[in-house]
Scaffold this motif. Structure first.
Motif, short mmCIF file in Angstrom:
data_model
loop_
_atom_site.label_atom_id
_atom_site.label_comp_id
_atom_site.label_asym_id
_atom_site.label_seq_id
_atom_site.Cartn_x
_atom_site.Cartn_y
_atom_site.Cartn_z
N TRP A 130 -4.70 -7.49 5.06
CA TRP A 130 -5.40 -6.79 4.06
C TRP A 130 -5.12 -5.40 3.82
O TRP A 130 -4.97 -4.78 2.97
CB TRP A 130 -7.01 -7.26 4.06
N TRP A 131 -4.72 -4.96 4.78
CA TRP A 131 -4.68 -3.26 4.92
C TRP A 131 -3.01 -2.87 4.78
O TRP A 131 -2.99 -1.83 4.85
CB TRP A 131 -5.38 -2.84 6.19
N GLY A 132 -2.36 -3.88 4.59
CA GLY A 132 -0.87 -3.65 4.71
C GLY A 132 -0.57 -2.57 3.57
O GLY A 132 0.13 -1.67 3.96
N PRO A 133 -1.14 -2.54 2.35
CA PRO A 133 -0.76 -1.58 1.51
C PRO A 133 -1.02 -0.02 1.68
O PRO A 133 -0.83 0.81 1.16
CB PRO A 133 -1.04 -1.97 0.02
N PHE A 134 -2.13 -0.09 2.54
CA PHE A 134 -2.63 1.23 3.04
C PHE A 134 -2.04 1.62 4.12
O PHE A 134 -2.73 2.83 4.79
CB PHE A 134 -4.18 1.02 3.07
N GLN B 56 3.58 -1.68 -5.01
CA GLN B 56 4.98 -1.30 -4.48
C GLN B 56 4.91 -0.96 -2.92
O GLN B 56 5.78 -1.37 -2.32
CB GLN B 56 5.43 0.06 -5.09
N ALA B 57 3.52 -0.61 -2.47
CA ALA B 57 3.55 -0.46 -1.06
C ALA B 57 3.29 -1.89 -0.35
O ALA B 57 3.87 -1.94 0.86
CB ALA B 57 2.22 0.32 -0.82
N GLU B 58 2.89 -2.51 -1.25
CA GLU B 58 2.46 -3.95 -0.51
C GLU B 58 4.05 -4.55 -0.31
O GLU B 58 4.42 -5.28 0.56
CB GLU B 58 2.04 -4.94 -1.51
N TYR B 59 4.98 -4.52 -1.53
CA TYR B 59 6.41 -4.92 -1.24
C TYR B 59 7.10 -4.25 -0.13
O TYR B 59 7.99 -4.98 0.60
CB TYR B 59 7.17 -4.70 -2.62
N ARG B 60 6.86 -3.06 0.04
CA ARG B 60 7.67 -2.18 1.26
C ARG B 60 6.94 -2.83 2.58
O ARG B 60 7.92 -2.85 3.36
CB ARG B 60 7.20 -0.78 1.05
#
Length: 96
Positions: free
Chosen positions: A61-65, A42-46
């Motif tokens: 690669w660090w996008g969801p974090f 879900q964080a990736e989609y955001r």
């Protein structure tokens, strides 16, 4: 309120694995990995929506974090609750 449901579902999965294999830590790992993975997705989609111009290819690669996409308390509780509940249960059941 959804995080309570997530905790209960995680505990149910853990109980099934724990009772079948007698390995409560495996049940905790399975249930925790599911909810962590769900929240990371879900964080990736955001991130893609907010910073990636709608394209997954633009996400590093660090996008969801990226903490900028973890803005609501329930986003944290949806994975922390199941992790704490299942690890606590595993510790308790492993001591007996």
């Amino acid at each position: 309120m959804m995080y309570f449901e997530h905790m209960l579902l995680a505990l149910a999965v853990q109980a099934a694995v724990g009772l079948l294999t007698r390995n409560w830590w495996a049940g905790a790992a399975l249930a925790s990995a599911y909810f962590i993975g769900r929240e990371v997705a879900q964080a990736e989609y955001r991130w893609i929506e907010l910073y990636g111009h709608g394209l997954r290819a633009n996400m590093p690669w660090w996008g969801p974090f990226d903490l900028r996409v973890w803005t609501k308390l329930d986003q944290w509780l949806d994975w922390i609750g199941p992790v704490l509940a299942t690890c606590g249960t595993a510790r308790f059941m492993s001591r007996n």
